[in-house]
Write a protein that holds these residues in place. Structure first.
Motif, PDB file in Angstrom:
ATOM      1  N   VAL A  58      18.715  98.633 -84.672  1.00 31.57           N
ATOM      2  CA  VAL A  58      20.045  98.538 -84.072  1.00 31.57           C
ATOM      3  C   VAL A  58      19.764  98.345 -82.466  1.00 31.57           C
ATOM      4  CG1 VAL A  58      22.257  99.603 -83.689  1.00 31.57           C
ATOM      5  CG2 VAL A  58      21.062 100.063 -85.774  1.00 31.57           C
ATOM      6  N   LYS A  59      20.353  97.376 -82.024  1.00 33.21           N
ATOM      7  CA  LYS A  59      20.374  97.086 -80.549  1.00 33.21           C
ATOM      8  C   LYS A  59      21.503  97.034 -79.693  1.00 33.21           C
ATOM      9  CE  LYS A  59      15.842  97.217 -80.265  1.00 33.21           C
ATOM     10  NZ  LYS A  59      14.867  98.181 -79.450  1.00 33.21           N
ATOM     11  N   ASN A  72      15.965  90.393 -82.566  1.00 30.52           N
ATOM     12  CA  ASN A  72      15.155  89.570 -83.057  1.00 30.52           C
ATOM     13  C   ASN A  72      13.760  89.783 -83.017  1.00 30.52           C
ATOM     14  OD1 ASN A  72      17.348  88.030 -84.123  1.00 30.52           O
ATOM     15  ND2 ASN A  72      17.229  86.423 -82.701  1.00 30.52           N
ATOM     16  N   LYS A  73      13.386  90.332 -81.817  1.00 29.42           N
ATOM     17  CA  LYS A  73      11.751  90.259 -81.448  1.00 29.42           C
ATOM     18  C   LYS A  73      11.449  91.707 -82.198  1.00 29.42           C
ATOM     19  CE  LYS A  73       8.879  91.563 -77.514  1.00 29.42           C
ATOM     20  NZ  LYS A  73       8.168  92.587 -78.351  1.00 29.42           N
ATOM     21  N   ALA A  74      12.342  92.817 -82.096  1.00 30.85           N
ATOM     22  CA  ALA A  74      11.840  94.189 -83.212  1.00 30.85           C
ATOM     23  C   ALA A  74      11.709  93.666 -84.353  1.00 30.85           C
ATOM     24  CB  ALA A  74      12.894  94.999 -82.705  1.00 30.85           C
ATOM     25  N   ILE A 124      22.887  94.516 -85.805  1.00 30.80           N
ATOM     26  CA  ILE A 124      22.178  95.269 -86.699  1.00 30.80           C
ATOM     27  C   ILE A 124      21.605  94.327 -87.739  1.00 30.80           C
ATOM     28  CG2 ILE A 124      22.413  97.094 -88.533  1.00 30.80           C
ATOM     29  CD1 ILE A 124      24.904  98.154 -87.214  1.00 30.80           C
ATOM     30  N   ASN A 125      20.093  94.339 -87.898  1.00 32.13           N
ATOM     31  CA  ASN A 125      19.604  93.627 -88.942  1.00 32.13           C
ATOM     32  C   ASN A 125      18.704  94.586 -89.949  1.00 32.13           C
ATOM     33  OD1 ASN A 125      18.278  91.691 -90.340  1.00 32.13           O
ATOM     34  ND2 ASN A 125      17.218  90.767 -88.534  1.00 32.13           N
ATOM     35  N   ALA A 126      19.277  94.417 -91.039  1.00 28.21           N
ATOM     36  CA  ALA A 126      18.349  95.650 -91.967  1.00 28.21           C
ATOM     37  C   ALA A 126      17.691  94.456 -93.008  1.00 28.21           C
ATOM     38  CB  ALA A 126      19.874  96.231 -92.680  1.00 28.21           C
ATOM     39  N   ILE A 141       6.905 103.633 -92.995  1.00 26.96           N
ATOM     40  CA  ILE A 141       8.127 104.123 -92.361  1.00 26.96           C
ATOM     41  C   ILE A 141       7.676 104.275 -90.888  1.00 26.96           C
ATOM     42  CG2 ILE A 141       9.630 105.905 -92.148  1.00 26.96           C
ATOM     43  CD1 ILE A 141       9.466 106.285 -94.999  1.00 26.96           C
ATOM     44  N   ASP A 142       6.531 105.272 -90.660  1.00 25.31           N
ATOM     45  CA  ASP A 142       6.180 105.404 -89.438  1.00 25.31           C
ATOM     46  C   ASP A 142       5.773 104.241 -88.397  1.00 25.31           C
ATOM     47  OD1 ASP A 142       4.950 107.793 -87.400  1.00 25.31           O
ATOM     48  OD2 ASP A 142       3.256 106.284 -87.566  1.00 25.31           O
ATOM     49  N   GLN A 143       5.195 103.347 -89.054  1.00 24.25           N
ATOM     50  CA  GLN A 143       4.887 102.209 -88.299  1.00 24.25           C
ATOM     51  C   GLN A 143       6.049 101.383 -87.953  1.00 24.25           C
ATOM     52  OE1 GLN A 143       1.753  99.590 -89.942  1.00 24.25           O
ATOM     53  NE2 GLN A 143       1.329  98.656 -88.226  1.00 24.25           N
ATOM     54  N   SER A 144       6.879 101.274 -88.825  1.00 26.32           N
ATOM     55  CA  SER A 144       8.157 100.503 -88.616  1.00 26.32           C
ATOM     56  C   SER A 144       8.883 101.230 -87.689  1.00 26.32           C
ATOM     57  CB  SER A 144       8.871 100.468 -90.043  1.00 26.32           C
ATOM     58  OG  SER A 144       8.285  99.772 -91.043  1.00 26.32           O
ATOM     59  N   VAL A 145       9.270 102.533 -87.502  1.00 22.52           N
ATOM     60  CA  VAL A 145       9.835 103.086 -86.430  1.00 22.52           C
ATOM     61  C   VAL A 145       9.223 102.778 -85.003  1.00 22.52           C
ATOM     62  CG1 VAL A 145      10.319 105.352 -85.450  1.00 22.52           C
ATOM     63  CG2 VAL A 145      10.626 104.853 -87.817  1.00 22.52           C
ATOM     64  N   THR A 146       7.916 102.889 -84.670  1.00 20.31           N
ATOM     65  CA  THR A 146       7.262 102.502 -83.708  1.00 20.31           C
ATOM     66  C   THR A 146       7.322 101.148 -83.326  1.00 20.31           C
ATOM     67  OG1 THR A 146       5.310 104.081 -84.539  1.00 20.31           O
ATOM     68  CG2 THR A 146       4.647 102.451 -82.874  1.00 20.31           C
ATOM     69  N   LEU A 147       7.533 100.070 -84.121  1.00 20.51           N
ATOM     70  CA  LEU A 147       7.718  98.891 -83.853  1.00 20.51           C
ATOM     71  C   LEU A 147       9.269  98.358 -83.479  1.00 20.51           C
ATOM     72  CD1 LEU A 147       5.246  97.109 -86.433  1.00 20.51           C
ATOM     73  CD2 LEU A 147       5.177  97.300 -84.041  1.00 20.51           C
ATOM     74  N   GLY A 148      10.101  99.366 -83.903  1.00 21.64           N
ATOM     75  CA  GLY A 148      11.601  99.136 -83.403  1.00 21.64           C
ATOM     76  C   GLY A 148      12.624  99.613 -84.478  1.00 21.64           C
ATOM     77  N   ILE A 149      12.227 100.009 -85.788  1.00 17.87           N
ATOM     78  CA  ILE A 149      13.136 100.414 -86.606  1.00 17.87           C
ATOM     79  C   ILE A 149      13.923 101.711 -85.874  1.00 17.87           C
ATOM     80  CG2 ILE A 149      13.711 101.380 -88.991  1.00 17.87           C
ATOM     81  CD1 ILE A 149      13.351  98.416 -89.048  1.00 17.87           C
ATOM     82  N   ASN A 150      15.045 101.813 -85.862  1.00 15.20           N
ATOM     83  CA  ASN A 150      15.900 103.039 -85.409  1.00 15.20           C
ATOM     84  C   ASN A 150      16.981 103.408 -86.318  1.00 15.20           C
ATOM     85  OD1 ASN A 150      17.319 100.932 -84.732  1.00 15.20           O
ATOM     86  ND2 ASN A 150      17.575 101.242 -82.390  1.00 15.20           N
ATOM     87  N   GLN A 151      17.164 102.807 -87.595  1.00 15.18           N
ATOM     88  CA  GLN A 151      17.990 103.251 -88.351  1.00 15.18           C
ATOM     89  C   GLN A 151      17.590 103.162 -89.877  1.00 15.18           C
ATOM     90  OE1 GLN A 151      22.263 102.768 -87.627  1.00 15.18           O
ATOM     91  NE2 GLN A 151      22.557 101.895 -89.526  1.00 15.18           N
TER      92      GLN A 151
END
Length: 244
Positions: A58-59, A72-74, A124-126, A141-151
Protein backbone atom coordinates in the motif's frame (compact mmCIF):
# COMPACT_ATOMS: atom_id res chain seq x y z
CA UNK A 1 -74.02 -58.77 -39.28
CA UNK A 2 -74.75 -60.19 -35.85
CA UNK A 3 -71.67 -62.46 -35.72
CA UNK A 4 -69.42 -59.50 -36.65
CA UNK A 5 -70.86 -57.35 -33.86
CA UNK A 6 -70.34 -60.19 -31.39
CA UNK A 7 -66.67 -60.49 -32.33
CA UNK A 8 -66.17 -56.74 -31.86
CA UNK A 9 -67.75 -56.77 -28.44
CA UNK A 10 -65.68 -59.80 -27.45
CA UNK A 11 -62.45 -58.19 -28.64
CA UNK A 12 -63.18 -54.99 -26.68
CA UNK A 13 -63.83 -56.98 -23.53
CA UNK A 14 -60.58 -58.93 -23.94
CA UNK A 15 -58.56 -55.73 -24.43
CA UNK A 16 -60.06 -54.23 -21.31
CA UNK A 17 -58.98 -57.15 -19.11
CA UNK A 18 -55.21 -56.31 -18.94
CA UNK A 19 -56.03 -52.70 -18.16
CA UNK A 20 -58.35 -53.73 -15.35
CA UNK A 21 -55.76 -56.13 -13.99
CA UNK A 22 -53.07 -53.43 -14.08
CA UNK A 23 -55.11 -50.92 -12.11
CA UNK A 24 -54.41 -52.47 -8.65
CA UNK A 25 -50.70 -52.68 -9.51
CA UNK A 26 -50.54 -48.99 -10.41
CA UNK A 27 -52.40 -48.09 -7.26
CA UNK A 28 -49.95 -50.17 -5.24
CA UNK A 29 -46.91 -48.48 -6.84
CA UNK A 30 -48.33 -45.05 -6.14
CA UNK A 31 -48.42 -45.77 -2.41
CA UNK A 32 -45.85 -43.56 -0.56
CA UNK A 33 -42.77 -45.42 0.61
CA UNK A 34 -42.13 -45.32 4.35
CA UNK A 35 -38.58 -44.14 5.00
CA UNK A 36 -36.21 -42.72 7.62
CA UNK A 37 -33.87 -39.95 6.47
CA UNK A 38 -30.93 -38.86 8.61
CA UNK A 39 -27.84 -36.67 8.28
CA UNK A 40 -24.42 -37.82 9.44
CA UNK A 41 -21.33 -35.66 9.98
CA UNK A 42 -17.76 -36.87 9.78
CA UNK A 43 -14.39 -35.24 10.39
CA UNK A 44 -10.78 -36.13 9.78
CA UNK A 45 -7.61 -34.13 10.39
CA UNK A 46 -4.17 -34.09 8.88
CA UNK A 47 -1.11 -31.86 9.15
CA UNK A 48 -1.10 -29.13 6.48
CA UNK A 49 1.59 -29.20 3.81
CA UNK A 50 0.78 -25.89 2.12
CA UNK A 51 -0.09 -22.32 3.09
CA UNK A 52 -1.89 -19.68 1.05
CA UNK A 53 -0.83 -16.15 1.99
CA UNK A 54 -2.07 -12.79 0.71
CA UNK A 55 0.51 -9.98 0.83
CA UNK A 56 -0.17 -6.38 -0.19
CA UNK A 57 1.82 -3.23 -0.88
CA UNK A 58 0.00 0.00 0.00
CA UNK A 59 1.51 3.33 -1.08
CA UNK A 60 0.26 6.91 -0.84
CA UNK A 61 1.53 9.95 -2.73
CA UNK A 62 0.42 13.35 -3.99
CA UNK A 63 -0.24 12.06 -7.51
CA UNK A 64 -1.49 8.75 -8.87
CA UNK A 65 1.70 8.43 -10.92
CA UNK A 66 3.93 8.76 -7.88
CA UNK A 67 1.85 6.34 -5.84
CA UNK A 68 1.89 3.78 -8.66
CA UNK A 69 5.64 4.08 -9.26
CA UNK A 70 6.41 3.57 -5.57
CA UNK A 71 4.06 0.59 -5.41
CA UNK A 72 5.49 -1.01 -8.57
CA UNK A 73 9.04 -0.82 -7.24
CA UNK A 74 8.16 -2.38 -3.89
CA UNK A 75 6.06 -5.17 -5.40
CA UNK A 76 8.74 -5.98 -7.99
CA UNK A 77 11.31 -6.37 -5.20
CA UNK A 78 8.93 -8.66 -3.30
CA UNK A 79 8.17 -10.85 -6.34
CA UNK A 80 11.84 -11.11 -7.30
CA UNK A 81 12.67 -12.18 -3.76
CA UNK A 82 9.91 -14.80 -3.69
CA UNK A 83 11.01 -16.27 -7.02
CA UNK A 84 14.66 -16.36 -6.02
CA UNK A 85 13.58 -18.13 -2.84
CA UNK A 86 12.24 -21.03 -4.88
CA UNK A 87 8.55 -20.17 -5.25
CA UNK A 88 7.33 -21.13 -8.73
CA UNK A 89 5.51 -18.77 -11.09
CA UNK A 90 2.37 -20.90 -10.87
CA UNK A 91 2.24 -20.26 -7.11
CA UNK A 92 2.22 -16.46 -7.47
CA UNK A 93 -0.98 -14.69 -8.53
CA UNK A 94 -2.03 -11.05 -8.42
CA UNK A 95 -5.25 -11.07 -6.43
CA UNK A 96 -6.11 -7.38 -6.22
CA UNK A 97 -5.12 -3.97 -7.55
CA UNK A 98 -6.60 -0.53 -7.05
CA UNK A 99 -5.83 3.20 -7.33
CA UNK A 100 -8.05 5.36 -5.16
CA UNK A 101 -8.15 9.13 -4.60
CA UNK A 102 -7.80 10.23 -0.98
CA UNK A 103 -9.90 13.09 0.36
CA UNK A 104 -9.94 15.29 3.41
CA UNK A 105 -13.44 16.12 4.65
CA UNK A 106 -13.45 19.52 6.41
CA UNK A 107 -15.73 20.23 9.33
CA UNK A 108 -18.97 22.08 8.45
CA UNK A 109 -18.78 25.87 8.64
CA UNK A 110 -21.88 27.65 9.98
CA UNK A 111 -23.81 24.45 9.45
CA UNK A 112 -22.77 24.26 5.79
CA UNK A 113 -21.07 21.10 4.52
CA UNK A 114 -17.72 21.89 2.89
CA UNK A 115 -16.44 20.35 -0.33
CA UNK A 116 -14.00 17.44 0.18
CA UNK A 117 -10.37 18.25 -0.60
CA UNK A 118 -8.25 15.93 -2.74
CA UNK A 119 -5.04 15.27 -0.79
CA UNK A 120 -3.45 12.42 -2.77
CA UNK A 121 -3.80 8.91 -4.12
CA UNK A 122 -3.46 5.42 -2.68
CA UNK A 123 -2.42 2.32 -4.62
CA UNK A 124 -2.88 -1.24 -3.40
CA UNK A 125 -1.31 -4.25 -5.11
CA UNK A 126 -1.98 -7.69 -3.58
CA UNK A 127 -0.34 -11.00 -4.44
CA UNK A 128 -1.49 -14.45 -3.32
CA UNK A 129 1.35 -16.85 -2.59
CA UNK A 130 1.00 -20.63 -2.42
CA UNK A 131 3.84 -21.77 -0.21
CA UNK A 132 4.55 -25.50 -0.43
CA UNK A 133 7.40 -25.48 2.10
CA UNK A 134 5.89 -24.46 5.42
CA UNK A 135 9.33 -24.23 7.02
CA UNK A 136 9.90 -21.07 4.97
CA UNK A 137 6.61 -19.37 5.88
CA UNK A 138 7.91 -17.14 8.68
CA UNK A 139 10.97 -16.18 6.66
CA UNK A 140 8.85 -15.30 3.61
CA UNK A 141 6.60 -13.02 5.66
CA UNK A 142 9.54 -11.32 7.35
CA UNK A 143 11.50 -10.76 4.15
CA UNK A 144 8.43 -9.52 2.28
CA UNK A 145 7.76 -6.93 4.98
CA UNK A 146 11.37 -5.75 4.75
CA UNK A 147 11.00 -5.29 0.99
CA UNK A 148 7.77 -3.29 1.12
CA UNK A 149 4.79 -5.42 2.12
CA UNK A 150 2.81 -3.36 4.63
CA UNK A 151 -0.58 -5.02 4.62
CA UNK A 152 -1.50 -8.69 4.80
CA UNK A 153 -4.44 -11.03 5.14
CA UNK A 154 -5.17 -14.40 6.65
CA UNK A 155 -2.88 -17.33 6.20
CA UNK A 156 -4.89 -20.36 5.12
CA UNK A 157 -3.28 -23.68 5.98
CA UNK A 158 -4.37 -26.45 3.64
CA UNK A 159 -3.25 -29.62 1.88
CA UNK A 160 -2.22 -30.14 -1.70
CA UNK A 161 -3.81 -33.61 -1.71
CA UNK A 162 -6.48 -33.94 1.02
CA UNK A 163 -8.12 -37.05 -0.48
CA UNK A 164 -7.07 -39.40 2.34
CA UNK A 165 -8.60 -37.14 5.00
CA UNK A 166 -11.78 -36.68 2.97
CA UNK A 167 -12.20 -40.44 2.51
CA UNK A 168 -11.89 -40.97 6.26
CA UNK A 169 -14.38 -38.15 6.93
CA UNK A 170 -16.88 -39.74 4.51
CA UNK A 171 -16.65 -43.09 6.29
CA UNK A 172 -17.17 -41.41 9.64
CA UNK A 173 -20.19 -39.49 8.30
CA UNK A 174 -21.89 -42.64 6.97
CA UNK A 175 -21.15 -44.51 10.21
CA UNK A 176 -22.82 -41.74 12.21
CA UNK A 177 -25.83 -41.69 9.86
CA UNK A 178 -26.35 -45.45 10.26
CA UNK A 179 -26.08 -45.13 14.04
CA UNK A 180 -28.68 -42.35 14.08
CA UNK A 181 -31.06 -44.33 11.87
CA UNK A 182 -30.84 -47.38 14.14
CA UNK A 183 -31.56 -45.26 17.19
CA UNK A 184 -34.58 -43.62 15.54
CA UNK A 185 -36.02 -46.89 14.27
CA UNK A 186 -35.67 -48.57 17.67
CA UNK A 187 -37.28 -45.59 19.40
CA UNK A 188 -40.16 -45.62 16.90
CA UNK A 189 -40.62 -49.40 17.14
CA UNK A 190 -40.07 -50.02 13.43
CA UNK A 191 -37.65 -52.24 11.53
CA UNK A 192 -34.88 -50.51 9.59
CA UNK A 193 -34.56 -51.65 5.99
CA UNK A 194 -32.01 -51.21 3.23
CA UNK A 195 -30.39 -47.93 2.21
CA UNK A 196 -32.33 -46.27 -0.61
CA UNK A 197 -30.26 -43.16 -1.21
CA UNK A 198 -27.05 -41.43 -0.04
CA UNK A 199 -26.34 -37.77 -0.79
CA UNK A 200 -23.08 -36.03 0.13
CA UNK A 201 -22.93 -32.33 0.85
CA UNK A 202 -19.90 -30.41 -0.38
CA UNK A 203 -16.89 -31.29 1.82
CA UNK A 204 -15.07 -28.38 3.40
CA UNK A 205 -12.17 -27.69 5.77
CA UNK A 206 -13.12 -26.43 9.21
CA UNK A 207 -11.85 -23.06 10.45
CA UNK A 208 -8.42 -23.23 12.05
CA UNK A 209 -6.03 -20.85 13.82
CA UNK A 210 -4.26 -18.58 11.35
CA UNK A 211 -1.76 -15.76 11.57
CA UNK A 212 -3.18 -12.39 10.56
CA UNK A 213 -1.04 -9.38 9.79
CA UNK A 214 -2.36 -5.90 9.08
CA UNK A 215 -0.10 -2.90 8.48
CA UNK A 216 2.91 -5.03 9.37
CA UNK A 217 6.23 -3.55 10.41
CA UNK A 218 9.77 -4.83 10.00
CA UNK A 219 10.86 -7.61 12.33
CA UNK A 220 14.34 -8.61 13.43
CA UNK A 221 13.65 -12.34 13.17
CA UNK A 222 11.46 -14.65 11.16
CA UNK A 223 7.79 -14.48 12.12
CA UNK A 224 6.89 -17.49 14.32
CA UNK A 225 4.01 -19.41 12.73
CA UNK A 226 2.43 -22.74 13.68
CA UNK A 227 0.45 -24.75 11.14
CA UNK A 228 -1.39 -27.09 13.53
CA UNK A 229 -3.81 -29.44 11.77
CA UNK A 230 -6.35 -29.00 9.00
CA UNK A 231 -9.70 -30.62 9.78
CA UNK A 232 -11.97 -31.65 6.91
CA UNK A 233 -15.72 -32.01 7.40
CA UNK A 234 -18.14 -34.10 5.34
CA UNK A 235 -21.92 -34.26 5.74
CA UNK A 236 -24.09 -36.97 4.17
CA UNK A 237 -27.84 -37.53 4.07
CA UNK A 238 -28.85 -41.20 4.07
CA UNK A 239 -32.37 -42.47 3.42
CA UNK A 240 -33.41 -45.91 4.70
CA UNK A 241 -36.51 -47.92 3.92
CA UNK A 242 -38.78 -49.02 6.78
CA UNK A 243 -39.61 -52.67 6.46
CA UNK A 244 -43.29 -53.66 6.99
Amino acid sequence: MAPILSKTVLMTALLALPMAAAAPVLAQEAKPREVISVTGDGESSMAPDMAIVTLSVVKQAKTAREALDENNKAMKDVLDSLKSGGIAERDLQTSGFSIQPQYNYPQPVDGQQQQPQLIGYQTINAVTVRLRDLAKLGQVIDQSVTLGINQGGDIQFTNDKPEAALEEARKNAVTEAVKKAKTLSEAAGVKLGRIIEINENEPRPLPQPAYRATMMKEADAAVPVQGGETTYHVSVTVTFAIEP
